[in-house]
Design an enzyme around this catalytic site. Structure first.
Site, mmCIF file in Angstrom:
data_model
loop_
_atom_site.group_PDB
_atom_site.id
_atom_site.type_symbol
_atom_site.label_atom_id
_atom_site.label_comp_id
_atom_site.label_asym_id
_atom_site.label_seq_id
_atom_site.Cartn_x
_atom_site.Cartn_y
_atom_site.Cartn_z
ATOM 1 N N ALA A 1 9.342 -13.076 -1.340
ATOM 2 C CA ALA A 1 9.655 -12.375 -0.087
ATOM 3 C C ALA A 1 9.450 -13.299 1.109
ATOM 4 O O ALA A 1 8.690 -14.276 1.041
ATOM 5 C CB ALA A 1 8.773 -11.132 0.060
ATOM 6 N N ASP A 2 10.129 -12.973 2.185
ATOM 7 C CA ASP A 2 9.937 -13.691 3.446
ATOM 8 C C ASP A 2 10.175 -12.717 4.591
ATOM 9 O O ASP A 2 11.045 -11.849 4.502
ATOM 10 C CB ASP A 2 10.900 -14.876 3.558
ATOM 11 C CG ASP A 2 10.514 -15.796 4.704
ATOM 12 O OD1 ASP A 2 9.645 -16.661 4.492
ATOM 13 O OD2 ASP A 2 11.046 -15.623 5.819
ATOM 14 N N THR A 3 9.385 -12.851 5.642
ATOM 15 C CA THR A 3 9.507 -11.972 6.811
ATOM 16 C C THR A 3 9.576 -12.807 8.080
ATOM 17 O O THR A 3 8.806 -13.760 8.242
ATOM 18 C CB THR A 3 8.298 -11.012 6.906
ATOM 19 O OG1 THR A 3 8.228 -10.215 5.718
ATOM 20 C CG2 THR A 3 8.423 -10.087 8.109
#
Length: 199
Positions: free
Chosen positions: A78-80
């Site tokens: 995941a990446d935000t």
């Protein structure tokens, strides 16, 4: 059958060092193992639209995973990022950079976008979720207090919604609260179920 029961034949590997992502998976009742830490250079094409960056980076992190996946493994990456006026605000370089980011966010609406990738030895699925966040205007003293009290230097946009600033400064959110924390857990739950059912 509930999702945690459907996951029994699988090993869900979370490739993230974020304690918030681990907390959200645990809170949702999904059994997982933390994947071993590995390096991935988080670079993306300059012309890529800001909203597409997290999905791109989550795929990059997935592809960089150095261990071959077993037939029953599901790797989750995941990446935000925080997007303000079409520009990506990632993790700050230092206190001055964090201060400048919070000054830019003060009194404005921004968008938090998370990209998530599931991958097995044979399949991959990536999706993104966006949430709009409104900050009230913050003064210099408030920003300095927050930086010194919470040291949010490992967070996109230099803030954590679960910290002081989330209570004192965020006027409203349009979208998932947990996405702003770093993982859109409701979509993770439903997308993971679909991913397993389509196998």
């Amino acid at each position: 059958m509930l999702l945690h029961e459907k996951l029994r034949p699988y090993r869900l590997l979370l490739a993230s060092q974020s304690p918030r992502r681990r907390e959200l998976l645990t809170g949702c009742g999904l059994p997982y193992e933390p994947a071993p830490k590995y390096d991935c250079e988080e670079v993306y094409p300059e012309k890529l639209a800001a909203e597409e960056v997290p999905g791109y980076l989550s795929k990059l992190k997935s592809e960089a995973y150095p261990v071959p996946l077993e037939p029953n493994d599901i790797l989750m990456t995941a990446d935000t990022v925080v997007v303000l006026d079409g520009h990506v605000l990632g993790k700050p370089r230092d206190r001055d950079d964090a201060y400048a980011m919070l000054c830019r966010l003060s009194g404005h609406r921004h968008t938090v976008v998370s990209g998530v990738t599931f991958r097995t030895a044979t399949r991959r699925r990536t999706f993104s979720v966006s949430s709009d966040v409104w900050f009230r205007p913050l003064n210099d003293e408030e920003i300095a207090y927050y930086l010194d009290a919470c040291r949010p230097y490992d967070k996109a946009g230099s803030y954590g919604i679960q910290e002081w600033i989330g209570y004192a400064a965020i006027e409203r959110i349009d979208g998932s609260f947990y996405n702003v924390m770093g993982l859109p857990i409701q979509r993770v739950y439903t997308e993971l179920e679909k991913f397993i059912d389509q196998h």
